[in-house]
Motif scaffolding. Structure first.
Motif, PDB file in Angstrom:
ATOM      1  N   HIS A  55      86.276  66.013 112.409  1.00 41.67           N
ATOM      2  CA  HIS A  55      86.098  65.015 113.444  1.00 41.67           C
ATOM      3  C   HIS A  55      86.725  65.541 114.546  1.00 41.67           C
ATOM      4  O   HIS A  55      88.043  65.630 114.566  1.00 41.67           O
ATOM      5  CB  HIS A  55      86.283  63.672 113.107  1.00 41.67           C
ATOM      6  CG  HIS A  55      86.169  62.571 114.279  1.00 41.67           C
ATOM      7  ND1 HIS A  55      84.890  62.335 114.424  1.00 41.67           N
ATOM      8  CD2 HIS A  55      86.978  61.922 114.895  1.00 41.67           C
ATOM      9  CE1 HIS A  55      84.946  61.578 115.441  1.00 41.67           C
ATOM     10  NE2 HIS A  55      86.350  61.492 115.815  1.00 41.67           N
ATOM     11  N   LYS A  56      86.075  65.661 115.770  1.00 38.46           N
ATOM     12  CA  LYS A  56      86.840  66.023 116.976  1.00 38.46           C
ATOM     13  C   LYS A  56      86.950  64.743 117.812  1.00 38.46           C
ATOM     14  O   LYS A  56      85.933  63.964 117.916  1.00 38.46           O
ATOM     15  CB  LYS A  56      85.952  67.007 117.719  1.00 38.46           C
ATOM     16  CG  LYS A  56      86.900  67.222 119.161  1.00 38.46           C
ATOM     17  CD  LYS A  56      86.142  68.566 119.929  1.00 38.46           C
ATOM     18  CE  LYS A  56      86.739  68.797 121.073  1.00 38.46           C
ATOM     19  NZ  LYS A  56      88.152  69.331 120.889  1.00 38.46           N
ATOM     20  N   THR A  57      88.029  64.208 118.010  1.00 40.06           N
ATOM     21  CA  THR A  57      88.563  63.047 118.774  1.00 40.06           C
ATOM     22  C   THR A  57      88.048  63.029 120.220  1.00 40.06           C
ATOM     23  O   THR A  57      88.147  64.198 120.844  1.00 40.06           O
ATOM     24  CB  THR A  57      89.787  62.638 118.532  1.00 40.06           C
ATOM     25  OG1 THR A  57      90.803  63.692 119.192  1.00 40.06           O
ATOM     26  CG2 THR A  57      90.231  62.258 117.176  1.00 40.06           C
ATOM     27  N   LYS A  65      91.996  58.434 122.270  1.00 43.43           N
ATOM     28  CA  LYS A  65      91.825  59.501 121.150  1.00 43.43           C
ATOM     29  C   LYS A  65      92.388  58.888 119.871  1.00 43.43           C
ATOM     30  O   LYS A  65      91.746  58.992 118.850  1.00 43.43           O
ATOM     31  CB  LYS A  65      92.514  60.605 121.531  1.00 43.43           C
ATOM     32  CG  LYS A  65      91.907  61.453 122.848  1.00 43.43           C
ATOM     33  CD  LYS A  65      92.635  62.631 122.930  1.00 43.43           C
ATOM     34  CE  LYS A  65      91.819  63.489 124.244  1.00 43.43           C
ATOM     35  NZ  LYS A  65      92.573  64.521 124.614  1.00 43.43           N
ATOM     36  N   LYS A  66      93.409  58.340 120.012  1.00 43.87           N
ATOM     37  CA  LYS A  66      93.980  57.736 118.885  1.00 43.87           C
ATOM     38  C   LYS A  66      93.012  56.615 118.037  1.00 43.87           C
ATOM     39  O   LYS A  66      92.827  56.633 116.767  1.00 43.87           O
ATOM     40  CB  LYS A  66      95.300  56.937 118.940  1.00 43.87           C
ATOM     41  CG  LYS A  66      95.913  56.342 117.774  1.00 43.87           C
ATOM     42  CD  LYS A  66      97.291  55.828 118.121  1.00 43.87           C
ATOM     43  CE  LYS A  66      98.197  55.159 117.057  1.00 43.87           C
ATOM     44  NZ  LYS A  66      99.305  54.646 117.192  1.00 43.87           N
ATOM     45  N   ASP A  68      89.844  56.284 118.221  1.00 43.18           N
ATOM     46  CA  ASP A  68      88.678  57.165 117.946  1.00 43.18           C
ATOM     47  C   ASP A  68      88.900  57.561 116.518  1.00 43.18           C
ATOM     48  O   ASP A  68      88.239  57.744 115.468  1.00 43.18           O
ATOM     49  CB  ASP A  68      88.255  58.376 118.907  1.00 43.18           C
ATOM     50  CG  ASP A  68      86.915  58.937 118.498  1.00 43.18           C
ATOM     51  OD1 ASP A  68      86.068  58.222 118.470  1.00 43.18           O
ATOM     52  OD2 ASP A  68      86.960  60.137 118.341  1.00 43.18           O
ATOM     53  N   LYS A  69      90.230  58.592 116.383  1.00 42.04           N
ATOM     54  CA  LYS A  69      90.709  58.826 115.151  1.00 42.04           C
ATOM     55  C   LYS A  69      90.761  57.841 113.790  1.00 42.04           C
ATOM     56  O   LYS A  69      90.218  58.009 113.023  1.00 42.04           O
ATOM     57  CB  LYS A  69      92.100  59.738 115.306  1.00 42.04           C
ATOM     58  CG  LYS A  69      92.712  60.125 113.953  1.00 42.04           C
ATOM     59  CD  LYS A  69      93.775  60.595 114.169  1.00 42.04           C
ATOM     60  CE  LYS A  69      94.761  60.873 112.840  1.00 42.04           C
ATOM     61  NZ  LYS A  69      95.835  61.732 112.982  1.00 42.04           N
ATOM     62  N   PHE A  72      87.421  56.777 112.777  1.00 42.19           N
ATOM     63  CA  PHE A  72      86.803  57.854 111.880  1.00 42.19           C
ATOM     64  C   PHE A  72      87.550  57.688 110.438  1.00 42.19           C
ATOM     65  O   PHE A  72      86.462  57.767 109.398  1.00 42.19           O
ATOM     66  CB  PHE A  72      86.917  58.879 112.290  1.00 42.19           C
ATOM     67  CG  PHE A  72      86.731  60.178 111.454  1.00 42.19           C
ATOM     68  CD1 PHE A  72      85.210  60.597 111.398  1.00 42.19           C
ATOM     69  CD2 PHE A  72      87.373  60.936 110.730  1.00 42.19           C
ATOM     70  CE1 PHE A  72      84.748  61.715 110.432  1.00 42.19           C
ATOM     71  CE2 PHE A  72      87.157  62.138 109.893  1.00 42.19           C
ATOM     72  CZ  PHE A  72      85.681  62.204 109.770  1.00 42.19           C
ATOM     73  N   ASN A  86      95.300  65.939 108.286  1.00 43.83           N
ATOM     74  CA  ASN A  86      94.583  66.115 109.600  1.00 43.83           C
ATOM     75  C   ASN A  86      95.299  67.050 110.295  1.00 43.83           C
ATOM     76  O   ASN A  86      96.492  67.049 110.700  1.00 43.83           O
ATOM     77  CB  ASN A  86      94.555  64.685 110.378  1.00 43.83           C
ATOM     78  CG  ASN A  86      94.080  64.956 111.612  1.00 43.83           C
ATOM     79  OD1 ASN A  86      94.535  64.280 112.767  1.00 43.83           O
ATOM     80  ND2 ASN A  86      92.888  65.959 111.873  1.00 43.83           N
ATOM     81  N   ASP A  89      91.527  69.298 113.780  1.00 47.08           N
ATOM     82  CA  ASP A  89      89.970  68.420 113.507  1.00 47.08           C
ATOM     83  C   ASP A  89      89.735  68.311 112.141  1.00 47.08           C
ATOM     84  O   ASP A  89      88.567  68.044 111.884  1.00 47.08           O
ATOM     85  CB  ASP A  89      89.084  68.847 114.513  1.00 47.08           C
ATOM     86  CG  ASP A  89      89.532  68.617 115.817  1.00 47.08           C
ATOM     87  OD1 ASP A  89      90.296  67.802 116.161  1.00 47.08           O
ATOM     88  OD2 ASP A  89      89.381  69.371 116.873  1.00 47.08           O
TER      89      ASP A  89
END
Length: 354
Positions: A55-57, A65-66, A68-69, A72, A86, A89
């Motif tokens: 998974h690319k944030t 970004k945090k 989004d991570k 996921f 992790n 990615d």
């Protein structure tokens, strides 16, 4: 209770090799709560199942970004997965139950972007340049004192191998990063994981060899360098030259591939100092070559000029005699003086070593 220590350093294009390694550990019941470069796996009383996904944030800032991570990872936690790793990615999850899970590489072209491909190319060029600079630069700077012990020779061999290993690793990373990008974009052939496994074994063997050479070399050099007494190996002293000042002696001897035996003695008083360096070489030819090297490079022994007379080199610093280098058969002796010797003292030094 059993433990296993593993080095976890896999890149996205090596995910199948990573998965295979985790499967082997999991089937034996080895579990790690938090994977890192050096991971400790603890054996439990049930099989452990590991799963890898990518998974690319995305996000405009670190907070987005945090988030989004976390979104996921939360999808897997809700399905009773445990998040344990992790990097680049690549995410690893663990579970006590076997699940129907397949890595879905569709629509993940953004996993390897142009920046990562450029970075892998720059890393390869940088490693190539640094390796060439170290190897060629060290060859240029080498002299008779460079490898006076077996240990330093091993250390240098380990450093050269380390440079070559870094170049090899960076090239493989550059090549397969590009190939993995094409695979994700459906423009290239599937990667050859058997070849990747072969390259990885070469990399690991070379890395371990480097560590053994460098670590073993330093250990050997520590034991190689030993003090000696004048009874074991006599040398000319300040007292022999008629200087009766109280002096202190510091001695050291080495053995190596290039110089079978070398002896160094530093004798100091309140004023004059005498430094003696003796090289016992394998042949008279090697001794003559060393004399030629000294003659051609007076800066090696801090002189500005040199004169030769019957296998003796006289080294001068601004017209002041500071060094005598004497050859006899396969032996070369270098004497560095902090005082101006008289003609009688010069003759004593020559007679002693000739």
């Amino acid at each position: 209770m059993k433990y296993q220590i593993k080095i976890i350093n896999y890149r996205p294009y090596e995910h199948e090799l990573f998965q295979k390694k985790l499967n082997q550990l999991g089937q034996m019941g080895y579990y790690c709560r938090d994977l890192s470069l050096i991971s400790i796996f603890k054996q439990v009383n049930h099989p452990v199942y590991y799963y890898i996904d990518f998974h690319k944030t995305f996000g405009k800032n670190r907070k987005e970004k945090k988030a989004d991570k976390e979104a996921f990872v939360k999808k897997y936690i809700k399905k009773s997965y445990q998040f344990i790793y992790n990097k680049r990615d690549m995410y690893v999850f663990a579970s006590q139950q076997e699940k129907d899970f397949q890595i879905n590489l569709k629509n993940k072209k953004d996993l390897i972007d142009n920046i990562k491909r450029i970075q892998s190319f720059c890393a390869f060029i940088a490693s190539l340049w640094l390796a060439a600079f170290f190897i060629l630069g060290s060859l240029y700077a080498m002299n008779i004192d460079t490898f006076l012990s077996y240990g330093i020779t091993f250390v240098y061999a380990g450093l050269v191998l380390l440079c070559l290993t870094a170049v090899f690793r960076c090239f493989v990373n550059f090549y397969y990063t590009k190939a993995f990008y094409k695979q994700l974009a459906k423009k290239g052939q599937p990667l050859s994981y058997s070849r990747l496994s072969y390259f990885r074994k070469i990399y690991m063997i070379c890395s371990i060899t480097c560590l053994c050479l460098i670590g073993g070399g330093f250990i050997e050099d520590t034991f190689n360098a030993q003090e000696f007494t004048l009874k074991e190996h006599p040398v000319l002293t300040i007292k022999d030259l008629g200087i009766n000042d109280k002096s202190e002696l510091s001695t050291l001897q080495h053995r190596s591939f290039t110089v079978p035996h070398s002896y160094s003695v530093l004798e100091s008083t309140n004023q004059p100092m005498l430094y003696t360096k003796e090289y016992q070489l394998r042949s008279q030819k090697s001794a003559k070559q060393l004399m030629e090297d000294f003659k051609a490079n007076p800066k090696q022994y801090y002189c500005t000029s040199v004169k030769e007379d019957h296998h003796i080199l006289y080294g001068y610093q601004n017209q002041k005699l500071t060094t005598l280098i004497i050859q006899k058969e396969n032996r070369v002796v270098l004497l560095s003086l902090s005082f101006t010797p008289t003609p009688q003292q010069i003759q004593k030094m020559i007679n002693y070593y000739k």
